[in-house]
Design a protein around this motif. Structure first.
Motif, PDB file in Angstrom:
ATOM      1  N   GLY A  29      -6.811  -3.177   0.569  1.00 46.17           N
ATOM      2  CA  GLY A  29      -7.343  -2.497  -0.606  1.00 46.17           C
ATOM      3  C   GLY A  29      -8.785  -2.764  -0.973  1.00 46.17           C
TER       4      GLY A  29
ATOM      5  N   THR B 151      -3.936   3.444   8.005  1.00 44.58           N
ATOM      6  CA  THR B 151      -4.115   2.216   8.791  1.00 44.58           C
ATOM      7  C   THR B 151      -3.627   2.438  10.217  1.00 44.58           C
TER       8      THR B 151
ATOM      9  N   ARG C 253     -13.097   1.139   3.055  1.00 47.41           N
ATOM     10  CA  ARG C 253     -12.745   2.556   3.185  1.00 47.41           C
ATOM     11  C   ARG C 253     -14.006   3.382   3.419  1.00 47.41           C
TER      12      ARG C 253
ATOM     13  N   MET D  82      -6.873   8.483   3.830  1.00 49.30           N
ATOM     14  CA  MET D  82      -7.382   7.391   2.988  1.00 49.30           C
ATOM     15  C   MET D  82      -8.071   7.880   1.722  1.00 49.30           C
TER      16      MET D  82
ATOM     17  N   ALA E  14      -3.832   7.108  -2.500  1.00 47.29           N
ATOM     18  CA  ALA E  14      -4.738   6.103  -1.945  1.00 47.29           C
ATOM     19  C   ALA E  14      -5.853   5.795  -2.934  1.00 47.29           C
TER      20      ALA E  14
ATOM     21  N   TRP F  25      -4.504   3.607  -5.646  1.00 54.75           N
ATOM     22  CA  TRP F  25      -4.240   2.252  -5.150  1.00 54.75           C
ATOM     23  C   TRP F  25      -5.536   1.453  -5.025  1.00 54.75           C
ATOM     24  N   PHE F  26      -6.567   2.058  -4.454  1.00 51.20           N
ATOM     25  CA  PHE F  26      -7.851   1.379  -4.354  1.00 51.20           C
ATOM     26  C   PHE F  26      -8.418   1.061  -5.728  1.00 51.20           C
TER      27      PHE F  26
ATOM     28  N   ARG G   7      -6.584  -2.363   4.809  1.00 47.91           N
ATOM     29  CA  ARG G   7      -5.139  -2.377   4.548  1.00 47.91           C
ATOM     30  C   ARG G   7      -4.799  -3.103   3.255  1.00 47.91           C
TER      31      ARG G   7
ATOM     32  N   ILE H 140      -1.969   5.060   2.718  1.00 50.67           N
ATOM     33  CA  ILE H 140      -2.776   3.952   3.254  1.00 50.67           C
ATOM     34  C   ILE H 140      -2.115   3.368   4.493  1.00 50.67           C
TER      35      ILE H 140
ATOM     36  N   PRO I 280       0.840  -1.206   0.000  1.00 47.01           N
ATOM     37  CA  PRO I 280       0.000   0.000   0.000  1.00 47.01           C
ATOM     38  C   PRO I 280       0.873   1.254   0.000  1.00 47.01           C
TER      39      PRO I 280
END
Length: 162
Positions: A83, A26, A88, A147, A152, A155-156, A81, A22, A18
Motif C-alpha cells: 500500500g 500485483t 503505484r 491499480m 484500489a 485502499w491506498f 502490495r 491490488i 489488499p
C-alpha cells in the motif's frame, strides 16, 4: 438539530488485506516482470547463438537487467502490495510509460519502415518471443488498469492515513 450519524458501508471498513484489484495488479506486475526476464533469456540465447554481441557485453546486459528486475520485484512485493502509494505511481511511470514504449517501439518501427508480413520468419523462436511479448504488454496494461480502480484508490488512501 442536525445529526452526525450515518450508515456505514462496505467501503468504510478497511481490511488489512489488499482488495482484489491490488492482488490482481500485483499478480499482473509479477507476470510482466517475469515475461521481461523470459524475453531477456531468449535475447541472450540469440546473441550467443549468432555471435552478434561480445560475451562481455552480454554479461553486462545480464547484470544490469538482474538489478532492474530484482529491484522491481522488491518494489512490487514490499511496497506496492503493502500500500505505498509512491510505488503505484513509480510502476505506472516506469513500467507503464517507459516500459510500454520500449516494448512497442520495435514493432511500431517495423510496421512503419517495412511492414512486410510475408518476410516474417515464423520459426518457433519468433513465435515464442512474440507470445511472451504479447503477454508482457497485456500484463502491464492490466496492472495499470487494476491499480487505479476505485477499490484500489480507497485502499491506498486508507493506507496513507495510517
Amino acid at each position: 438539530m442536525a445529526t452526525t450519524e450515518r450508515t456505514l458501508t462496505i467501503h468504510d471498513v478497511v481490511s488489512s488485506e489488499p482488495p482484489v484489484a491490488i492482488r490482481a495488479a500485483t499478480a499482473a506486475w509479477f507476470l510482466a516482470v517475469g515475461a521481461g526476464v523470459a524475453e531477456s533469456v531468449l535475447g541472450v540465447i540469440d546473441a550467443i547463438r549468432d555471435g552478434s554481441m561480445p560475451l562481455a557485453a552480454i554479461a553486462a546486459q545480464v547484470g544490469f537487467r538482474a538489478i532492474v528486475y530484482g529491484g522491481l520485484f522488491v518494489v512490487i512485493d514490499k511496497y506496492f502490495r503493502l500500500g505505498r502509494n509512491w510505488s503505484r505511481h513509480l510502476l505506472a511511470g516506469l513500467l507503464g510509460v517507459v516500459g510500454l514504449a520500449t516494448l512497442l517501439m520495435g514493432p511500431i518501427d517495423w510496421l512503419l519502415t517495412d511492414g512486410d508480413f510475408g518476410s516474417i520468419d515464423l520459426s518457433a523462436g519468433f513465435l515464442g518471443f512474440a507470445a511472451i511479448r504479447g503477454i508482457h504488454v497485456m500484463a502491464v496494461i492490466a496492472a495499470i488498469v487494476l491499480m487505479y480502480q476505485p477499490d484500489a484508490n480507497r485502499w491506498f488512501r486508507a493506507k496513507r492515513q495510517r
